[in-house]
Design a protein around this motif. Sequence first.
Motif, PDB file in Angstrom:
ATOM      1  N   LEU A  97     -40.898 -35.457  48.886  1.00 28.47           N
ATOM      2  CA  LEU A  97     -39.579 -34.904  48.609  1.00 28.47           C
ATOM      3  C   LEU A  97     -39.118 -33.940  49.696  1.00 28.47           C
ATOM      4  N   LEU A 146     -35.672 -39.038  49.206  1.00 29.27           N
ATOM      5  CA  LEU A 146     -34.345 -39.137  48.620  1.00 29.27           C
ATOM      6  C   LEU A 146     -33.217 -39.292  49.633  1.00 29.27           C
ATOM      7  N   ASP A 147     -33.430 -38.966  50.906  1.00 26.00           N
ATOM      8  CA  ASP A 147     -32.327 -39.140  51.850  1.00 26.00           C
ATOM      9  C   ASP A 147     -32.768 -39.801  53.151  1.00 26.00           C
ATOM     10  N   ASN A 151     -34.788 -41.809  54.373  1.00 23.17           N
ATOM     11  CA  ASN A 151     -35.796 -42.777  53.987  1.00 23.17           C
ATOM     12  C   ASN A 151     -35.569 -44.103  54.692  1.00 23.17           C
ATOM     13  N   TYR A 164     -31.819 -45.305  54.808  1.00 23.13           N
ATOM     14  CA  TYR A 164     -30.935 -44.526  55.673  1.00 23.13           C
ATOM     15  C   TYR A 164     -31.145 -44.884  57.142  1.00 23.13           C
ATOM     16  N   GLY A 178     -26.157 -36.430  50.388  1.00 15.86           N
ATOM     17  CA  GLY A 178     -27.080 -35.855  49.422  1.00 15.86           C
ATOM     18  C   GLY A 178     -28.302 -36.704  49.154  1.00 15.86           C
ATOM     19  N   TRP A 179     -28.140 -37.979  48.850  1.00 12.36           N
ATOM     20  CA  TRP A 179     -29.280 -38.850  48.614  1.00 12.36           C
ATOM     21  C   TRP A 179     -28.890 -40.274  48.996  1.00 12.36           C
ATOM     22  N   ILE A 193     -30.154 -44.271  48.184  1.00 11.47           N
ATOM     23  CA  ILE A 193     -30.985 -45.178  47.403  1.00 11.47           C
ATOM     24  C   ILE A 193     -30.876 -46.568  48.020  1.00 11.47           C
ATOM     25  N   TYR A 244     -30.988 -43.460  38.224  1.00 11.70           N
ATOM     26  CA  TYR A 244     -30.620 -44.654  38.943  1.00 11.70           C
ATOM     27  C   TYR A 244     -30.311 -45.732  37.921  1.00 11.70           C
TER      28      TYR A 244
END
Length: 631
Positions: free
Chosen positions: A198, A258-259, A261, A264, A285-286, A288, A439
């Motif tokens: 995280l 969360l971002d 990753n 991205y 922000g995040w 997925i 999610y």
Amino acid sequence: MVGAVGRLLLILGLGCSTALGRDAAYLQELLRAARDGHLAERPEWHTLVHYRSGLWGPGVTSLIDDPAFFLARGGKTDPEAELSATLSAFFDRPPSGAEPARCRFPARYAWLKETLGFDPKRLPEPRCARFEEWLATLKPAAISLIFASAYLNNPASLFGHTFLRIDAEGSADLLAHAASYAAKTDQERGVVFALKGLFGGYPGRFSVLPYYRKVKDYGDIENRDLWEYRLDLSSAETLRLLQHLWELQNVYADYFFLDENCAYQLLLLLEAARPSLKLVDRFRGWVIPADTVRAVATTPGLLKAVKFRPARSTVILSRLAAADPHSREIAEALAAGRLSPEAAALGEFSPEARASTLELAIDLAEYRAAVDPDQAEPLKPRLFGLLQARNRLDVPPQPPNIRVPERRPDQGHASARWRIGGGVAPGGGFFQLEYRPAYHDLLDPERGYRRGSQIQVFDTALRVFPEAGKVQLQRFEFLGVVSLAPWNHSLSPLSWKAGIGAARRYLDGHNAALVGRFDPGAGLSYDFGGHTLAYALAEGAVEVADAFRYGVAVGLGPSVGVYHDFSACWRGALAARWLHYWLGGPSQSAEWRLEQRISLSDRDALYLQVSDRREGGHDFWEGMAAWQIYF
């Protein structure tokens, strides 16, 4: 002596001059042109160096954390300095055995050459043997974005995983190469793994591997269906993507679940291929993976075709559904070694049915060897015998009729959700506002998601009691995971759940106290014909609150539930749980809950809920109606 020293200095001077090998005047021309054209401010340059605007204050910072990626000392935060250093490096001749900067950074070179119009006579272009050999190995003809569905047994893959496939000209898909970005975790697990993931405690790196290895890992071992999205990139765009991938292969960036990753970083690769896409700007922000696939699929002119590649377990389930009970029994006995491939029982079948039964037995044996390495070696002789028996049959392959899911991952509901409603509770009438950034839960529309799965992060509910003038946090779920994998005799998967967060409980018969909770559970679930999913779990509860005798309560008990689809847009759920407490809390608690979700469109739905909880001899009823919006 002086003459000798003079000759040495002359040789060294010539050596330095050769090492520099630069046209200083032309370099200054290019630097001036770059400054006048504000190239360091261009989005193409920011994409190539992965610059992003900072959350606090002005300026930009590169997402790459490896110092080897930058040619200027302050290049991580100074686009102008990095561009100037890059241009200067193109004029340098590297030490013996080292690659020229043009070969280390082919994407930067190609863009600057195109933008500034390099004169090949004044800036000769060296041959990049290693890069050219790498491209020749890949033989790139097209690029596909691959989405691997969620793997709930690995927290790093809760939301699925995306990577790229580099399709080779004239070769089968499995012979292509896969470009993947992943965290190097050294196999750590547990709380340390979650916290480091995280907060960027692992380095993320790009790697290029044969695609068949990815299919084996995801489809055969982890039982994750793959969706292959063929992208409509030109040959020039494909080359630009691979040039940038080459620049990234040997550097690292801090990996955040969360971002920053896998999803991205792949968007940045696609933007390097086609800068006009601006895919990354859609996320704040995040990030997925399923949402990035949705962004790619909805971008005009980017998606060419989509193909579904089922996991081995999906294939087996399709074979089991098509086989009659006797064939399933024979195939299971063959896979388990209780029956020989030469057994008389197989002679009762037609050649086609015999082939189909042997293929099912082979799939079952290979599945067990893949998911349990301890069985792999003992299964080899048995598997070899099954393959021999199948090869002796002069019958074509008997593939199962695999039903492709109605909706792809990019066509499911959006992962973020608001829920706005009101109802009645022991404290009086209330209004409630809920927000879930990610999610999916078991009551949400299932199409596009894995059946029986629930993954919720930061699910938060605020409740307002107008008459009492009170606002309270009703629920906060840091992470809630449920995997209801339907049981069958051949695969026998375990269903399980785990949740950590806080929720309100009526501990003193009147006031609802906020209680920290950890809720694990395990058991079985069963699918009745595709419309009804039932489960039975043994659940535990570790609860923390000042109201408990020792500040903590520990309970254990059963839970049962059923989800039923009344229609394509209407799903209902009924669940019950009973817990006996051995430490700290009330002696027992019991609760049941009835929920319904009626979809109004792909973006919104009506939610209804009635529940009853019994604590300390008191019943606490609650009802709520709400409107939920997916975005």
